[in-house]
Motif scaffolding. Structure first.
Motif, short mmCIF file in Angstrom:
data_model
loop_
_atom_site.label_atom_id
_atom_site.label_comp_id
_atom_site.label_asym_id
_atom_site.label_seq_id
_atom_site.Cartn_x
_atom_site.Cartn_y
_atom_site.Cartn_z
N UNK A 420 0.99 -1.27 0.10
CA UNK A 420 0.01 -0.09 0.04
C UNK A 420 0.79 1.36 0.04
N UNK A 421 1.86 1.12 -0.83
CA UNK A 421 2.78 2.58 -0.95
C UNK A 421 3.89 2.53 0.07
N UNK A 422 4.02 1.49 1.02
CA UNK A 422 4.93 1.41 2.01
C UNK A 422 6.03 0.24 1.30
N UNK A 423 7.11 0.67 1.14
CA UNK A 423 8.07 -0.24 0.67
C UNK A 423 8.84 -0.93 1.47
N UNK A 424 8.87 -2.38 1.84
CA UNK A 424 9.34 -3.19 2.94
C UNK A 424 10.49 -3.93 2.35
N UNK A 425 11.22 -3.97 3.44
CA UNK A 425 12.79 -4.48 3.52
C UNK A 425 12.84 -5.50 4.52
N UNK A 426 13.13 -6.86 4.23
CA UNK A 426 13.40 -7.66 5.43
C UNK A 426 14.49 -8.69 4.89
N UNK A 427 15.79 -8.16 4.87
CA UNK A 427 17.00 -9.34 4.22
C UNK A 427 17.22 -10.27 5.21
N UNK A 428 17.79 -11.33 4.52
CA UNK A 428 18.36 -12.41 5.51
C UNK A 428 19.22 -11.86 6.49
N UNK A 429 19.13 -12.57 7.58
CA UNK A 429 20.19 -12.29 8.90
C UNK A 429 21.42 -12.24 8.40
N UNK A 430 21.83 -12.95 7.46
CA UNK A 430 23.24 -13.03 7.17
C UNK A 430 23.77 -11.91 6.04
N UNK A 431 23.04 -11.08 5.83
CA UNK A 431 23.13 -10.12 4.99
C UNK A 431 24.53 -9.27 5.44
N UNK A 432 25.62 -8.86 4.78
CA UNK A 432 26.75 -8.10 5.00
C UNK A 432 26.52 -6.65 5.06
N UNK A 433 27.74 -5.78 5.80
CA UNK A 433 27.35 -4.65 5.76
C UNK A 433 27.46 -3.95 4.12
N UNK A 434 28.29 -4.32 3.46
CA UNK A 434 28.27 -4.25 1.98
C UNK A 434 27.08 -4.57 1.22
N UNK A 435 26.67 -5.69 1.47
CA UNK A 435 25.34 -5.90 0.69
C UNK A 435 24.12 -4.96 1.23
N UNK A 436 24.15 -4.57 2.29
CA UNK A 436 23.30 -3.53 2.87
C UNK A 436 23.21 -2.32 2.25
#
Length: 459
Positions: A420-436
């Motif tokens: 509904x016009x809110x863009x959600x983010x929920x990346x895996x717990x193993x996501x690195x700083x660079x990937x973030x």
């Protein structure tokens, strides 16, 4: 652009009736075919790489290629690929997993009942609560209170608990025993000059007024996600849960915590109940329980729920509820290994650390003309888009701008979710700083694309 080419032989890519999909649009456009995963990335049938910034469906904690989970599944498949736990049968994987969940629970719990999904878990806990109250001689204490914008699943009862219109429209839902109170979103529903604490007071008063209107002796339980996920990643206002719990305790109403999205580190603590100081009578877990490598969910109940159930099952001669795959040995073995990895690699603390970075970087978009609010907790966040920052006004066609942005994000190689016009983010717990940082940079490009497109729509 939609991708439908793949090595499927004569298979029809539109042969599946897809959930949460416009069936006619799907017939016309076909699906994006995802063929493989590696770490936090997935790859389509043409080889294009995407960062899966939603962990699939809020659920792939360890990414898409954790070999230890594959090995755990294979070892169990070779030992005992299936057995049930009906009629006093048991096997080690489900027994060990139940013990582990009771050990991890943020408050004392007594027993674990396994299901295959969060929807089934919500249906199960409703049945157990009704069964309990019948055993206690309280046949009228059956109504359930949930919240607008809540998400508790899609089976008949869990969809009734869900507070989203599209889960009700066309299905003759919600069912009568379910009541809904207001959504706790301070940005959207707080009054002018009202503090978060005053807003929480108002919501607690609303709950109490509903209980008094319906009669406390008719209300069995209050259901809530510690942080609302599919309703828009809505972080509760300060003191909200303390005040809601006080009302529930005052009127002898069970508190059910739906941890399906929040559990196993997502909010920066092992459970959302830890993050928000919630003391539930029952908890529901799924998704990150197995990183969704296997379908599994669980209901944890405390002693006050279990004891009357045990007495009732003894009087009747059985507890007449269960599923063929309840406590499936392969799903249980994978879940145990998944929890071991989360603990061994300290991924709960990592989620808090990487989540702080994600929320900090997304917070920089506060100044963007299309951004109304940036919110999040731990490694889950959302950016809400508005047509007017000063008034918080929604777009003339709700959801359309967010849908465009999500498509542009996908074009730039990051999968998000528009709510509904809110863009959600929920990346895996193993996501690195660079990937973030990469997720945020790709989102920034999509947001710029959206601003240019939206300006042409306003001409």
């Amino acid at each position: 652009m939609t991708n439908t080419s793949c090595a499927l032989g004569d298979a029809d890519v539109t042969s599946v009736l897809h959930p949460y999909t416009d069936a006619r649009q799907h017939q016309a456009l076909g699906p994006l075919m995802i063929e493989r995963g590696q770490g936090i990335y997935v790859y389509d049938s043409e080889g294009k790489e995407y960062i899966e910034a939603m962990s699939g469906l809020w659920s792939v904690a360890l990414g898409f290629s954790e070999e230890r989970l594959v090995a755990a599944a294979e070892a169990q498949l070779r030992t005992l690929p299936f057995y049930h736990i009906f009629n006093r049968k048991a096997h080690a994987p489900s027994t060990k997993l139940a013990s582990k969940l009771l050990e991890l629970a943020p408050v004392p719990m007594s027993k674990v009942f396994f299901t295959n999904s969060g929807s089934e878990a919500n249906d199960t806990v409703v049945k157990l609560i009704w069964y309990r109250n019948n055993a206690l001689g309280k046949p009228l204490k059956k109504k359930l209170i949930s919240r607008l914008n809540a998400y508790h699943g899609v089976t008949v009862m869990s969809a009734s608990l869900t507070g989203l219109p599209n889960n009700h429209r066309g299905f003759d839902l919600p069912l009568g025993p379910v009541l809904h109170v207001s959504c706790p979103h301070f940005y959207r529903f707080g009054k002018q000059g009202e503090t978060e604490e005053q807003y929480a007071d108002r919501l607690a008063q609303e709950l109490e007024a509903l209980i008094l209107k319906e009669g406390a002796d008719t209300i069995a339980a209050f259901f809530g996600e510690p942080l609302m996920g599919a309703g828009g990643v809505l972080v509760p206002p300060r003191t909200y849960w303390q005040k809601i719990q006080a009302v529930c305790r005052k009127y002898d109403i069970l508190l059910i915590a739906d941890e399906v999205i929040c559990g196993f580190g997502r909010t920066g603590s092992m459970f959302g109940c830890d993050t928000f100081d919630i003391y539930p009578d029952a908890m529901l877990v799924s998704k990150q329980l197995s990183s969704s490598y296997q379908p599994i969910a669980a209901v944890l109940i405390n002693e006050s729920i279990f004891e009357p159930i045990a007495d009732q099952s003894h009087q009747i001669g059985t507890l007449g509820h269960g599923f063929t795959a309840t406590g499936h040995p392969v799903a249980s073995a994978v879940s145990l290994e998944n929890i071991r990895i989360i603990q061994e690699d300290n991924l709960v603390a990592r989620a808090a650390e990487i989540g702080a970075l994600l929320n900090e970087k997304l917070g920089a978009f506060h100044k963007h003309p299309l951004v109304g609010e940036v919110r999040g907790q731990g490694l889950i966040a959302a950016v809400e888009l508005v047509s007017d920052k000063a008034t918080k006004a929604r777009f003339a066609s709700p959801g359309s701008v967010g849908a465009y942005l999500a498509q542009r994000a996908q074009h730039h190689g990051v999968i998000t979710r528009n709510i509904g016009d809110a863009i959600a983010f929920c990346p895996p717990l193993v996501t690195s700083e660079k990937q973030t940082l990469d997720i945020v940079e790709r989102f920034a490009r999509a947001l710029d694309d959206t601003e240019k497109w939206y300006s042409t729509q306003m001409v």
